[in-house]
Design an enzyme around this catalytic site. Sequence first.
Site, PDB file in Angstrom:
ATOM      1  N   GLU A   1       3.199  -6.437   7.073  1.00 41.20           N
ATOM      2  CA  GLU A   1       2.571  -5.330   7.809  1.00 41.20           C
ATOM      3  C   GLU A   1       2.940  -5.311   9.277  1.00 41.20           C
ATOM      4  O   GLU A   1       2.964  -4.252   9.913  1.00 41.20           O
ATOM      5  CB  GLU A   1       1.048  -5.413   7.663  1.00 41.20           C
ATOM      6  CG  GLU A   1       0.521  -4.994   6.292  1.00 41.20           C
ATOM      7  CD  GLU A   1       0.465  -6.124   5.296  1.00 41.20           C
ATOM      8  OE1 GLU A   1      -0.169  -5.955   4.251  1.00 41.20           O
ATOM      9  OE2 GLU A   1       1.080  -7.201   5.556  1.00 41.20           O
TER      10      GLU A   1
ATOM     11  N   ALA B   1       0.839  -1.190   0.000  1.00 38.95           N
ATOM     12  CA  ALA B   1       0.000   0.000   0.000  1.00 38.95           C
ATOM     13  C   ALA B   1       0.879   1.247   0.000  1.00 38.95           C
ATOM     14  O   ALA B   1       2.097   1.169   0.147  1.00 38.95           O
ATOM     15  CB  ALA B   1      -0.908  -0.011   1.225  1.00 38.95           C
TER      16      ALA B   1
ATOM     17  N   GLY C   1      -0.458  -5.184   0.596  1.00 39.94           N
ATOM     18  CA  GLY C   1      -1.638  -5.018  -0.231  1.00 39.94           C
ATOM     19  C   GLY C   1      -1.479  -5.620  -1.612  1.00 39.94           C
ATOM     20  O   GLY C   1      -2.469  -6.012  -2.244  1.00 39.94           O
TER      21      GLY C   1
ATOM     22  N   GLU D   1      -2.349  -9.174  -1.134  1.00 43.27           N
ATOM     23  CA  GLU D   1      -3.784  -9.259  -0.857  1.00 43.27           C
ATOM     24  C   GLU D   1      -4.605  -9.091  -2.138  1.00 43.27           C
ATOM     25  O   GLU D   1      -5.615  -9.768  -2.333  1.00 43.27           O
ATOM     26  CB  GLU D   1      -4.168  -8.210   0.183  1.00 43.27           C
ATOM     27  CG  GLU D   1      -3.641  -8.556   1.575  1.00 43.27           C
ATOM     28  CD  GLU D   1      -4.003  -7.525   2.617  1.00 43.27           C
ATOM     29  OE1 GLU D   1      -4.648  -7.875   3.612  1.00 43.27           O
ATOM     30  OE2 GLU D   1      -3.620  -6.350   2.425  1.00 43.27           O
TER      31      GLU D   1
END
Length: 690
Positions: A125, A63, A102, A105
Amino acid sequence: MSNSLKLNRDGDVAIVTIDNPPVNALSFHVREPLMQALIELRDDPSVAAIVIACAGRTFIAGADITEFGKPMQQPELRAIIATLETIAKPTVAAIHGTALGGGLELALGCHFRVADTGAKLGLPEVKLGILPGGGGTVRLPRLVGAVKALRMIVSGVPIGAAQAHEDGLVDAVFEGGLTTHAVNFAREIARKGGPFQPVRDRDEGLKETDLAAFDAEVAELAKKARGLDAPIACARAVRNAVTLPFNEALAAERALFVTLVGGDQSRAQRHLFFAEREAAKFPGKDTSKRRIGRVGVIGAGTMGGGIAMAFANGGYPVTLLETSHEELRRGMGTIEKNYTVSVTRGSLTEEARDERLSRFKGSTDYADLADCDLIIEAVFEDMAVKKEVFGKLDAVAKPGAILATNTSYLDINEIAASTSRPQDVLGLHFFSPANVMKLLEIVRAQKTAPDALSTAVDMARRIGKVAVVVGVCHGFVGNRMLAARGSESEALLLEGATPGQIDKAFTDFGWPMGPFQMGDLAGLDIGWRNRKARGQAAVIADTLCEQGRFGQKTGRGFYLYEAGARSPVADPEVETLIREKAAERGIAARAISAGEIIERTLYPLVNEGAKILEEGIAARASDIDVVWVNGYGFPVGKGGPMFWAGLEGAGKIIERLEYWHRQTGKDVFRPAPLLKRMAGTGSWEPDATA
């Protein structure tokens, strides 16, 4: 469709290519067109399959961390993944480089994942004090199983493509031409026909999960968390994936994410993330660099051998110099033993060990350093000895070679002045064991050339070190502050605390070990020699050293270490010695709280950091935090001493420093002007305003 996203066709296969350099982060300007593209392709009957790929050197590496803690612009990642899961035609993530956070994901939102042989996949993370917030803790266990997902998420360590394929995370691995392979893979899958099951509806990884074994593993992980919230939250989220329906587990993951991202620990860890990157920048940085081909290391002892291993691990050929063939054989024997231990543990292959050992050339002749571009001395911590070494180097080193000292305390300007080339001299302060510890203090002497400094910073990155450029003073940043932290240690003992009590206050705070355990590990004789060289004394530690109690290496220090064990055992003889020395000074024992221990050790640490900033020894408060987290074990979840001071409150720290200054009269408790300014402005920057 936009500058950051391209849409192409290969027959009936649509290729969505994200192009957001340098790491294709999922910023808003990527998410918005990506959502639009997925909706259009979902509803386009001429499209049989969709491939999501990335331009540049990597797949999506995560992200956009700069968006954390701010109102999220829609669409957010979870909505994009939900849209992916409404697509009936096959979706394929084509992964090269790294698929992290992300990025992974998003890939888990696809029906299938294919990867290049060199790809790495992970959910890191936890290193930012959070957990995967886009469904990673709920979808990953469905593919690889709860225990493997737990280990991957809690460690934050990526796995390679081959391992990912073996675990079921990746459906195919290809050598080169990844996008072409992904398109062919997607077309063949589409030809076979569906229905295509999204990861959320798969349960092969969850079948027959042994929750008792899972909980036992979580209990072990909790012991290693040392007060960090994120690893425990990650474990809870993965367990939810096993015990709750998908949507409930997904909602629980989000609730945990929101709690963590708004907490002090995540703020601290995000601060450190940016601080490490900022530390590579320094005033007067030169873009030109010198070539480093071969590295010379003088001294094959514990420190020199570790430094040599660090460079060999980084791919540099190394000339290792010792005073005698016997010392050289002993040093090389230790290096070979260390590598063999790594092979035994499975962290290194035999081939890699042999390759690294082949990079070493041993010598007892300074003339063999003539072809080295960087030479580092790691000899006895004595100014006369250092000057003698640099005198020899001045005679044999080629022009432009960087001459570095690994001194922990000594004046590098004085060392540089003993050569005819002070512009080539700097400090490279490694931390023991040098082949393991991440921190490298790069010490800029008064006449160090900018290109020499830039070269050192670049070299540090290549050998996997976190570099911080600091100025010259006794102990530089880390050891100077360490002296301030330890200034009250003996006083606390004499007043009634025990070594075990003080160490417990530190470990409860989040340190991996306390100061007396650390002293025993490093060797009490090191500090003893340094004190004697400076005309200083420490009554308890000096007496222990006079008795030959140097710590773990002698089996006795502040603690006992039975039969070579590393676990400390309280020693009644040491406690008797402390009480005797206190009685000689007329000091009556009293109860000392953990709070007092922290105030009298860590508040002076912060105060000394403020003085270092005032003097320009460190360029930024965040540089000090990087030093202390990576070199001395300051708790990651508190962000380093200077960041923690902001959480603790500079006003509170000043108040208690002034109290202890009145009680003791010691200068270590006299608040620095910059600390007082920080209490008013809330910033360590000298020009900050309230």
